[in-house]
Design a protein around this motif. Structure first.
Motif: not given
Length: 317
Positions: A266-282
């Motif tokens: 599920n690459p759509v889900q992967m990109g969505y959750k990855g971006t959320q995680a990166a924004a939170a880390a930032a």
């Protein structure tokens, strides 16, 4: 002055909400493995959805042309390891060779989130991925069942050092050894990072004598290359074939029974959750769950039209 103090006291007593802190604007850099695969187009859909929902993300998307160009990916990491970049997302083409450049970014205070394919070491803030080892085992079980747990098979990988695809191959081989010892793995090769290279490697695999009974390909390019080679050699539909990932061309092969099954991520889900995680880390709010798994399912001609499957395989939705 008394009126102002009374207003403040009233807000506190009456429980009126205090002003919320402004959401920090962040600059995220996403570095995919390649630009020649539908998989990354689908992942970009999930990334863009997360960016739109957040409303405070500036996105830079830049990756190499093919997933065997690790040198270019290293240079891109180095280019964006600089002030003004708040976090990096990367699908590493090589689990070992990217460690040094990623480490420099982390040392500069830039958190790094991996998607799809991970890195050696413990430098990542989060890792968003399919359970690739389990996906390989799912492929092996399907192929073993189709062959009644006996026969000759080959594995077509992509490039050496790719963590996600190596984990799939390992899961496949481990399952066969433990559960189908009468199945002989005749060959296990790295076919290259493009469809053209994979097609050539697949053609060589298919030339063995006695002929194969089944094949497993570990990702989109390997599966596409294998399908083309099977058609080139007149063997399409004559042996059992389990692949990984979905494109319109691969789904067409599935419908024609040239492909027996596709393990779909599920690459759509992967990109969505990855971006959320990166924004939170930032923003200094890193998600505590270090590894975040996304969906994986086996798709066959019998189930590909099910609504829940269509959400994963529809490349135009």
């Amino acid at each position: 002055m008394k009126s102002l103090l009374f207003l403040l006291w009233t807000c506190c007593v009456m429980g009126m909400p205090a002003a919320q802190p402004a959401v920090k604007d962040v600059h995220l850099v996403f570095i995919p493995k390649a630009s020649d695969q539908v998989f990354w187009d689908l992942m970009r859909t999930g990334v863009d959805k997360a960016v739109q929902e957040d409303g405070h993300i500036h996105l830079t998307w830049r990756g190499p042309a093919h997933n065997d160009d690790t040198d270019s990916q290293i240079k891109i990491v180095q280019l964006y390891s600089k002030p003004g970049v708040d976090a990096i997302l990367i699908a590493a083409t090589d689990r070992g060779r990217l460690v040094e450049s990623v480490g420099r970014a982390v040392a500069m205070g830039i958190p790094v989130v991996a998607v799809d394919s991970g890195l050696d070491g413990k430098q990542l803030s989060n890792f968003v991925t399919s359970n690739n080892y389990a996906g390989g085992q799912l492929a092996a079980k399907s192929l073993a069942d189709l062959l009644n747990k006996k026969g000759r098979v080959s594995v077509l990988r992509t490039v050496a050092g790719s963590a996600s695809t190596d984990d799939r191959a390992t899961g496949f081989l481990d399952y066969m050894r433990a559960n189908a010892p009468a199945i002989t793995v005749v060959a296990d090769v790295h076919g290259g990072g493009s469809t053209g290279k994979a097609r050539q490697s697949a053609s060589a695999l298919l030339a063995v004598k006695p002929p194969l009974d089944g094949v497993f390909s570990v990702n989109e390019t390997a599966t596409d290359g294998m399908l083309r080679a099977l058609r080139d050699t007149g063997q399409a539909g004559k042996l059992r074939f389990i692949g990984f990932d979905a494109t319109d061309a691969l789904l067409d092969g599935l419908k024609k029974e040239e492909i027996s099954g596709l393990v779909i991520q599920n690459p759509v889900q992967m990109g969505y959750k990855g971006t959320q995680a990166a924004a939170a880390a930032a923003r200094g709010q890193a998600i505590k769950e270090a590894t975040i798994f996304t969906d994986t399912v086996l798709v066959t001609k019998a189930n590909y039209q099910n609504p829940e499957i269509q959400k994963l395989v529809c490349t135009r939705c």
